[in-house]
Design a protein around this motif. Structure first.
Motif, PDB file in Angstrom:
ATOM      1  N   SER A  78       0.824  -1.202   0.000  1.00  0.00           N
ATOM      2  CA  SER A  78       0.000   0.000   0.000  1.00  0.00           C
ATOM      3  C   SER A  78       0.866   1.264   0.000  1.00  0.00           C
ATOM      4  CB  SER A  78      -0.915  -0.038   1.218  1.00  0.00           C
ATOM      5  OG  SER A  78      -1.485   1.203   1.442  1.00  0.00           O
ATOM      6  N   ILE A  81       2.080   1.672  -3.588  1.00  0.00           N
ATOM      7  CA  ILE A  81       1.005   2.091  -4.476  1.00  0.00           C
ATOM      8  C   ILE A  81       0.694   3.566  -4.244  1.00  0.00           C
ATOM      9  CG2 ILE A  81      -1.454   1.827  -4.996  1.00  0.00           C
ATOM     10  CD1 ILE A  81      -1.208  -1.116  -4.441  1.00  0.00           C
ATOM     11  N   CYS A 100      -5.337   2.096  -2.742  1.00  0.00           N
ATOM     12  CA  CYS A 100      -4.836   1.307  -1.612  1.00  0.00           C
ATOM     13  C   CYS A 100      -5.938   0.441  -1.018  1.00  0.00           C
ATOM     14  CB  CYS A 100      -4.277   2.217  -0.522  1.00  0.00           C
ATOM     15  SG  CYS A 100      -2.750   2.993  -1.006  1.00  0.00           S
ATOM     16  N   ALA A 103      -6.598  -2.478  -3.231  1.00  0.00           N
ATOM     17  CA  ALA A 103      -5.559  -3.518  -3.130  1.00  0.00           C
ATOM     18  C   ALA A 103      -5.713  -4.300  -1.833  1.00  0.00           C
ATOM     19  CB  ALA A 103      -4.175  -2.881  -3.204  1.00  0.00           C
ATOM     20  N   ALA A 225      -4.023  -1.475   4.565  1.00  0.00           N
ATOM     21  CA  ALA A 225      -3.779  -0.551   3.456  1.00  0.00           C
ATOM     22  C   ALA A 225      -3.793   0.896   3.943  1.00  0.00           C
ATOM     23  CB  ALA A 225      -4.839  -0.759   2.379  1.00  0.00           C
TER      24      ALA A 225
END
Lengths: 318, 329
Positions: A78, A81, A100, A103, A225
């Motif tokens: 995270s 990203i 995030c 994901a 995340a």
């Protein structure tokens, strides 16, 4: 008298007494340790751990050996990203948050599906997922730079937002209130305790056990995340395996908060105290002037000592 | 008619019986398949020499997986196995170096290494079984302590092991690579252990602790003995890693702990305890080693290797769990 004894044995009380003692110890060892600014800094670090532990907490409460060893990997992923989506621009914060969360939810979903449909034990499933995530991190890192945090995000995590307290601490307090409400005042929360204490009975009573468990793992992924995103804001840029330490630390915070690893018993308020306790302990050890080796030995021994206060199993009886 | 209806049932029963008797069969199939894949991508990798190399590299993981198996038998887990390995590794390397690296020094250091492993296992057993702390968090805490101790003995990696030691480990005895003697010795040791009462008792405790207690088994001492075995095999694993890397490294075992748990699951043992085989764990550890080697020989781009390994291990982990359940059903 017995009421006082009962009160003293509540995990939350134990945690806060220990926190006060540790702060006092820290102040004696290095004056200024318990000053306002220093305590705020400790709370920022604790809130990162506490947010990861929120997800870990619900998975553990859900029982059937529930545990999520993949949170560390999700935190790292995270952070990468988020760094790449926002890349130093405030306009990228909202897309980064969405990316995030997506994901985190995705990997939580995979964990949940493996645990429910294939009935893989959570420890095995999430351990395997951690390996996949670590591999994925290597792939991503080779292809793209680690990215930078947007100033807005860094400000939210490190600068005072309201009443001199940084936004992330407000966020953590909000999560704490929402978790308490969710666990104790909603059907969803009651069902977590139900499947955690007796899965079969919950199933017979009409609780959608599988869906619940998948939801718990997705919650855990999304909390990890969020923590990864905030961690990027705290550090400015992400570095290799930045989230690795959160896996076992989050489990310890949950245990120190009085939640039983067997599931069905505990809550999040204690976990918050557990996270603060763990962070203060680590912080004291870094202020004391000893070698890394001594620090680790003291840390390990103290963890064992503290565990003596919590969730010891019952003695065998015939 | 009757025969036709019976045949499929007996066949299914035969398969199950086979799995019941040899629960490590799925792991064995995976190992053979991986060996063939290895041979397909790089024929050279099936040579006697390469296989010896593979075995001497992964012998440490094999032993660590076996260490993990005995505690998992009893429904416990040892997250400190890798840290014990690191601790014994640096302890024996430093002792060997200090005492001059002769044969006597090496043997004495190894003896002390075994004692150190046993002491770590005893500590784990006491905190988990006698003090009744939760195994996952308690052994994680002891692993931090052991790692600290290892860092105290040797702050940075690099002290070399005496040549006598690693030359023996990597060399030959009477024309046969030394690592095969270790394997043979290990098989004998495991056979002897499997005949002892302790293994049955560990499995009984793991199957149903309350029932084991009520039928008069001393549950706490049995679980402590499980951790003692784990410490002992972790120390043996440390000897192998010392022979393989020829040096001391206070953090060498950190990453191996989770692999050892994975190897046990790959071998078909139940993490909840009460059911499993050490042979399965041995094969599980080899599976992890072979996966790494296949991914390398397949010509996977270097940045993708970790990912493919992780994915492959996740898939075989699932297969291990499903096969294990099949055998128990």
């Amino acid at each position: 008298m017995s009421r006082i004894l009962f009160f003293m044995r509540q995990p939350l009380v134990v945690a806060f007494v220990l926190i006060a003692l540790l702060l006092y110890l820290g102040q004696t060892l290095s004056p200024g340790f318990a000053s306002g600014g220093q305590v705020l800094r400790l709370l920022i670090v604790a809130s990162l751990l506490g947010i990861v532990a929120a997800g870990q907490n619900v998975v553990i409460l859900g029982g059937r050996e529930g545990i999520d060893l993949s949170v560390g990997g999700v935190v790292s992923l995270s952070a990468i990203i988020a760094g790449n989506v926002m890349n130093g621009a405030d306009s990228g914060i909202v897309p980064a948050i969405l990316a995030c969360l997506a994901a985190g939810a995705f990997f939580g979903l995979l964990n949940g599906l493996g645990v429910t449909l294939l009935r893989i034990p959570p420890l095995v499933m999430t351990l395997g997922m951690l390996g996949v995530l670590q591999g994925l991190l290597v792939v991503i890192r080779m292809g793209i730079p680690s990215g930078r945090a947007a100033p807005g995000l860094s400000g939210f995590v490190t600068q005072p937002l309201a009443a001199g307290i940084p936004g992330i601490i407000w966020l953590w307090i909000m999560i704490g209130v929402l978790m308490a409400f969710m666990l104790h005042r909603t059907v969803f929360g009651h069902r977590i305790y139900a499947i955690g204490s007796n899965e079969h009975a919950a199933y017979m009573a009409g609780v959608p056990v599988r869906l619940m468990r998948i939801a718990l793992f997705m919650t855990s992924g999304m909390f990890a995340a969020i923590a990864g995103l905030c961690l990027l804001g705290y550090a400015g840029s992400s570095f290799a395996n930045v989230g690795e330490q959160y896996t076992l630390a989050s489990i310890i915070a949950v245990v120190f908060g009085g939640t039983s690893l067997a599931g069905g018993k505990g809550g999040y308020t204690g976990t918050m105290a557990g996270a603060i306790l763990l962070v203060i302990l680590q912080s004291i050890l870094t202020t004391v002037n000893i070698d890394e080796s001594g620090r680790q030995m003291v840390f390990g021994a103290t963890l064992l000592l503290l565990m003596m206060f919590y969730g010891r199993g019952r003695a065998m009886r015939a | 008619m009757a025969e036709i209806t019976i045949t499929p049932r007996t066949r299914a029963g035969g398969m199950r019986k086979l799995l019941e008797r040899y629960p490590f069969l799925p792991a064995l199939v995976i190992v053979v398949a991986l060996l063939l894949l290895n041979g397909f991508f790089s024929p050279n990798s099936l040579s006697y020499r390469s296989l010896t190399g593979l075995l001497s590299t992964y012998m440490a993981l094999v032993l660590l997986a076996i260490a993990q198996t005995y505690v998992i038998y009893a429904g416990d887990i040892d997250l400190s196995a890798g840290a014990i390995l690191s601790l014994v590794n640096v302890a024996i390397v430093v002792l060997m170096e200090r005492w001059g690296g002769g044969a006597g020094a090496v043997l004495l250091a190894l003896a002390l290494g075994l004692l150190l492993g046993l002491a770590c296992g005893l500590l784990n057993g006491i905190v988990v079984a006698a003090l009744r702390l939760q195994a996952i968090v308690a052994t994680f805490a002891t692993s931090i302590f052991f790692t600290g101790f290892a860092l105290y003995i040797l702050p940075v990696a690099g002290t070399p092991a005496p040549a006598l030691f690693w030359r023996t480990y990597g060399g030959r005895l009477l024309g046969v690579p030394f690592v095969f003697y270790i394997l043979a010795g290990l098989v004998v040791l495991l056979l002897v252990l499997s005949r002892t009462r302790l293994v049955t008792q560990l499995l009984a405790v793991g199957d149903d602790q309350q029932a084991a207690f009520q039928s008069g088994l001393p549950v706490v001492p049995i679980r402590i003995k499980g951790y003692l075995l784990s410490g002992l095999f972790s120390a043996l694993a440390a000897f192998c890693i010392t022979g393989d890397t020829a040096s001391g490294d206070p953090l060498v075992g950190g990453k191996m702990t989770l692999y050892s748990v994975a190897a046990v699951v790959l071998g078909g043992s139940a993490l909840s305890g009460g059911w499993g085989t050490v042979v399965g764990s041995l094969l599980g550890a080899l599976t992890i080693g072979l996966i790494n080697s296949v991914v390398f020989f397949m010509g996977t781009p270097s940045e993708w290797q970790n990912f493919v390994q992780g994915l492959a291990i996740l898939v075989v982990l699932m297969a291990g769990v499903l096969a294990g359940r099949r055998a128990r059903a």
